[in-house]
Design an enzyme around this catalytic site. Structure first.
Site, PDB file in Angstrom:
ATOM      1  CG  HIS A  29      -8.830  -2.779  -2.336  1.00  0.00           C
ATOM      2  ND1 HIS A  29      -9.761  -2.039  -3.041  1.00  0.00           N
ATOM      3  CD2 HIS A  29      -8.638  -2.117  -1.167  1.00  0.00           C
ATOM      4  CE1 HIS A  29     -10.103  -0.982  -2.340  1.00  0.00           C
ATOM      5  NE2 HIS A  29      -9.439  -0.997  -1.180  1.00  0.00           N
TER       6      HIS A  29
ATOM      7  CB  VAL B  53      -9.206   2.093  -4.891  1.00  0.00           C
ATOM      8  CG1 VAL B  53      -8.884   1.593  -6.302  1.00  0.00           C
ATOM      9  CG2 VAL B  53      -8.179   3.142  -4.450  1.00  0.00           C
TER      10      VAL B  53
ATOM     11  CG  ASN C  54     -12.429  -0.372   3.855  1.00  0.00           C
ATOM     12  OD1 ASN C  54     -12.878  -0.691   4.952  1.00  0.00           O
ATOM     13  ND2 ASN C  54     -11.224   0.160   3.710  1.00  0.00           N
TER      14      ASN C  54
ATOM     15  CG  HIS D  80      -6.725  -2.788   3.154  1.00  0.00           C
ATOM     16  ND1 HIS D  80      -5.972  -1.649   2.939  1.00  0.00           N
ATOM     17  CD2 HIS D  80      -7.951  -2.520   2.651  1.00  0.00           C
ATOM     18  CE1 HIS D  80      -6.724  -0.733   2.339  1.00  0.00           C
ATOM     19  NE2 HIS D  80      -7.920  -1.230   2.157  1.00  0.00           N
TER      20      HIS D  80
ATOM     21  CG  ASP E  76      -2.031   0.994   1.144  1.00  0.00           C
ATOM     22  OD1 ASP E  76      -3.194   0.570   1.032  1.00  0.00           O
ATOM     23  OD2 ASP E  76      -1.743   2.218   1.174  1.00  0.00           O
TER      24      ASP E  76
HETATM   25  P1  DGP Z   1      -9.698   1.620   0.594  1.00  0.00           P
HETATM   26  O1  DGP Z   1      -9.993   2.712   1.562  1.00  0.00           O
HETATM   27  O2  DGP Z   1     -10.037   0.272   1.180  1.00  0.00           O
HETATM   28  O3  DGP Z   1     -10.332   1.836  -0.765  1.00  0.00           O
HETATM   29  O4  DGP Z   1      -8.106   1.601   0.416  1.00  0.00           O
HETATM   30  C1  DGP Z   1      -7.428   1.982  -0.744  1.00  0.00           C
HETATM   31  C2  DGP Z   1      -5.959   1.891  -0.443  1.00  0.00           C
HETATM   32  O5  DGP Z   1      -5.252   2.020  -1.651  1.00  0.00           O
HETATM   33  C3  DGP Z   1      -5.421   2.985   0.492  1.00  0.00           C
HETATM   34  O6  DGP Z   1      -4.896   2.371   1.667  1.00  0.00           O
HETATM   35  C4  DGP Z   1      -4.300   3.654  -0.292  1.00  0.00           C
HETATM   36  C5  DGP Z   1      -4.045   2.687  -1.426  1.00  0.00           C
HETATM   37  N1  DGP Z   1      -3.655   3.302  -2.676  1.00  0.00           N
HETATM   38  C6  DGP Z   1      -4.316   4.296  -3.329  1.00  0.00           C
HETATM   39  N2  DGP Z   1      -3.687   4.598  -4.470  1.00  0.00           N
HETATM   40  C7  DGP Z   1      -2.618   3.766  -4.550  1.00  0.00           C
HETATM   41  C8  DGP Z   1      -1.592   3.584  -5.511  1.00  0.00           C
HETATM   42  O7  DGP Z   1      -1.522   4.250  -6.549  1.00  0.00           O
HETATM   43  N3  DGP Z   1      -0.655   2.632  -5.253  1.00  0.00           N
HETATM   44  C9  DGP Z   1      -0.693   1.854  -4.124  1.00  0.00           C
HETATM   45  N4  DGP Z   1       0.271   0.954  -3.963  1.00  0.00           N
HETATM   46  N5  DGP Z   1      -1.659   1.994  -3.197  1.00  0.00           N
HETATM   47  C10 DGP Z   1      -2.595   2.942  -3.408  1.00  0.00           C
END
Ligand code: DGP
Length: 121
Positions: free
Chosen positions: A104, A100, A91, A106, A33
């Site tokens: 996904h 996003v 989420n 975590h 992340d």
């Molecule tokens: P959520 O709140 O569950 O939708 O978490 C989305 C996660 O994605 C958040 O912890 C940050 C991560 N994230 C957002 N953009 C990027 C990215 O471009 N690259 C990576 N590696 N993680 C990202």
């Protein structure tokens, strides 16, 4: 709500945006992340167009669902945190602050993670 193929994880899956890859197979991609909330904070995403658990678990073919969850478990092993323990979190939607819109999971670990949820009221 329709799947938006311009979301950031779709771009990562297509290789248009880089990621720090942890694991990949036919069903899933796992990467660190960008804003880690634990010493180990990895995201695991399925290779398919699913917004969240709601349509992934109800619409995806069974081989993808099985392959995805096996990949999640494999990531735990590859990171060598099966013994010490880890937490999974997914989420869905507004109340959960999903940011996003590509399903996904975590995976958090590396140290004691504290209580499961902070009480917000
Ligand atoms: P959520 O709140 O569950 O939708 O978490 C989305 C996660 O994605 C958040 O912890 C940050 C991560 N994230 C957002 N953009 C990027 C990215 O471009 N690259 C990576 N590696 N993680 C990202």
């Amino acid at each position: 709500m329709a799947y938006d193929s311009d979301n950031i994880f779709a771009k990562i899956l297509r290789g248009e945006i880089p990621c720090k890859k942890v694991y990949e197979d036919d069903y899933a991609l796992a990467f660190h992340d960008v804003r880690p909330q634990a010493d180990i904070h990895v995201l695991v995403i399925p290779k398919g167009e699913y917004i969240s658990n709601d349509d992934f678990s109800l619409s995806a073919p069974e081989d993808l669902i099985v392959g995805f969850w096996r990949a999640v478990a494999t990531v735990g092993r590859e990171l060598e945190i099966v013994e010490s323990g880890y937490r999974l979190l997914a989420n869905h939607g507004l109340n959960a602050h999903q940011t996003v819109d590509h399903f996904h999971v975590h995976l958090f670990g590396g140290h004691p993670l504290g209580p499961m949820l902070y009480k917000v009221r």
